[in-house]
Scaffold this motif. Structure first.
Motif, PDB file in Angstrom:
ATOM      1  N   THR A   1      -7.716  -7.245   5.683  1.00 33.71           N
ATOM      2  CA  THR A   1      -7.483  -6.749   4.326  1.00 33.71           C
ATOM      3  C   THR A   1      -6.411  -5.670   4.402  1.00 33.71           C
ATOM      4  O   THR A   1      -6.611  -4.623   4.993  1.00 33.71           O
ATOM      5  CB  THR A   1      -8.778  -6.189   3.721  1.00 33.71           C
TER       6      THR A   1
ATOM      7  N   ASP B   1      -0.717  -4.013   1.459  1.00 36.82           N
ATOM      8  CA  ASP B   1       0.325  -4.926   0.982  1.00 36.82           C
ATOM      9  C   ASP B   1       0.700  -5.864   2.117  1.00 36.82           C
ATOM     10  O   ASP B   1       0.349  -5.651   3.276  1.00 36.82           O
ATOM     11  CB  ASP B   1       1.558  -4.154   0.485  1.00 36.82           C
TER      12      ASP B   1
ATOM     13  N   SER C   1      -4.498  -9.265   0.351  1.00 33.49           N
ATOM     14  CA  SER C   1      -4.296  -7.988  -0.349  1.00 33.49           C
ATOM     15  C   SER C   1      -4.814  -8.126  -1.766  1.00 33.49           C
ATOM     16  O   SER C   1      -4.960  -9.244  -2.288  1.00 33.49           O
ATOM     17  CB  SER C   1      -2.812  -7.608  -0.373  1.00 33.49           C
TER      18      SER C   1
ATOM     19  N   SER D   1      -3.098   2.247  -3.541  1.00 31.49           N
ATOM     20  CA  SER D   1      -4.151   1.294  -3.177  1.00 31.49           C
ATOM     21  C   SER D   1      -5.466   1.761  -3.758  1.00 31.49           C
ATOM     22  O   SER D   1      -5.583   2.864  -4.316  1.00 31.49           O
ATOM     23  CB  SER D   1      -4.274   1.182  -1.658  1.00 31.49           C
TER      24      SER D   1
END
Length: 299
Positions: free
Chosen positions: A231, A234, A272, A281
């Protein structure tokens, strides 16, 4: 260590008479054999026949707080409860637990709000604190051998350390039916009082699994039919559009630095969470909830 994750025990929270904690009142009635039952000054009795815990037993205990956290332990592992502290206001809410404590000779004390705050090392104790045995942590192979066939979702935490984030992850994991939280062998992460409270009972619903070397763990997971998804903030595929395997492990990185790049390279896919770009984020706990929902929506 976060303030809520620090355990500080007050010297004598329930006794205002000047006696040392646990010392019986000289006027208390004697039991057969010359011993007196211990009380807290309010008529709450505590067993005196049990031996004092050993150092090893104490190390296995954790002090948790929060109403749902304590209720979850009582519902799933009542024998793990070693001692209970609560305010008078919580007596009605915890009557079944208090009755169980009385019948199983588990000590409990009714204390003042300020004393409970010291016991919990937090203002957010919700009126109850419990000393409980930690749930045994499984090894990876043991967990895989017992895992049913079919779709399964797990979370690999690579460096997450904040107890509040960990608690929120446990809560989301319980909500979405995650099979386990996988922890690297070197990780020191474990359920704390703060994590248990934030998890709202989720800490009892989701097992923690201790892994060995990363390469060996990845191989074992692959053998069991799992794919690993790194994960990333970006650079990964849109998690809402990606094909997510039925048996999947999301690998989540630390709060500040993200996940280890070498570990990400060893994963089978990289995903992402797309967003507006107005912030860099999501918080790792918020991101976890989104990722789990994306997998669950395919099932």
């Amino acid at each position: 260590m976060a303030p809520d994750d620090t355990v500080t025990t007050p010297r004598n929270p329930w006794d205002r008479s000047g006696r040392a904690a646990g010392r019986p009142d000289a006027n208390a009635p004697r039991r057969p054999g010359g011993t007196r039952p211990a009380t807290d000054g309010r008529g709450v009795r505590e067993p005196t026949s049990e031996p004092a815990p050993t150092r090893a037993e104490t190390a296995r205990e954790v002090r948790i707080h929060g109403l749902n956290a304590v209720r979850a332990v009582y519902a799933r592992r009542p024998d793990a409860i070693r001692k209970l502290y609560l305010t008078q206001a919580r007596v009605a809410d915890l009557k079944p637990l208090l009755a169980w404590c009385a019948s199983h000779r588990v000590g409990y004390r009714i204390v003042e709000e300020a004393d409970l705050q010291k016991l919990a090392a937090s203002q957010h104790h919700e009126g109850v604190v419990a000393d409980v045995l930690r749930a045994p942590m499984q090894g990876l192979r043991e967990w895989l051998d017992a895992l049913p066939d079919g779709p399964q979702l797990a979370i690999w935490l690579d460096g997450v350390g904040n107890p509040h984030n960990f608690g929120a992850i446990l809560r989301s994991a319980a909500h979405f039916g995650v099979a386990a939280i996988l922890l690297p062998g070197h990780a020191r992460l474990d359920v704390s009082g703060a994590a248990a409270r934030v998890a709202e009972g989720g800490a009892e619903a989701v097992p923690l699994v201790r892994m060995g070397e990363a390469a060996d763990s990845i191989a074992a997971l692959h053998d069991a039919g799992f794919a690993l998804a790194a994960t990333l903030v970006d650079g990964g595929g849109d998690v809402f559009a990606a094909t997510l395997p039925q048996r999947l492990v999301y690998v989540l990185g630390a709060e500040a630095g993200g996940m280890d790049r070498a570990l990400a390279a060893d994963c089978d896919l990289r995903v992402s969470i797309p967003g507006s770009g107005l912030v860099e984020s999501l918080n790792v706990a918020a991101a976890t909830a989104v990722l789990l929902a994306a997998w669950r929506s395919r099932r």
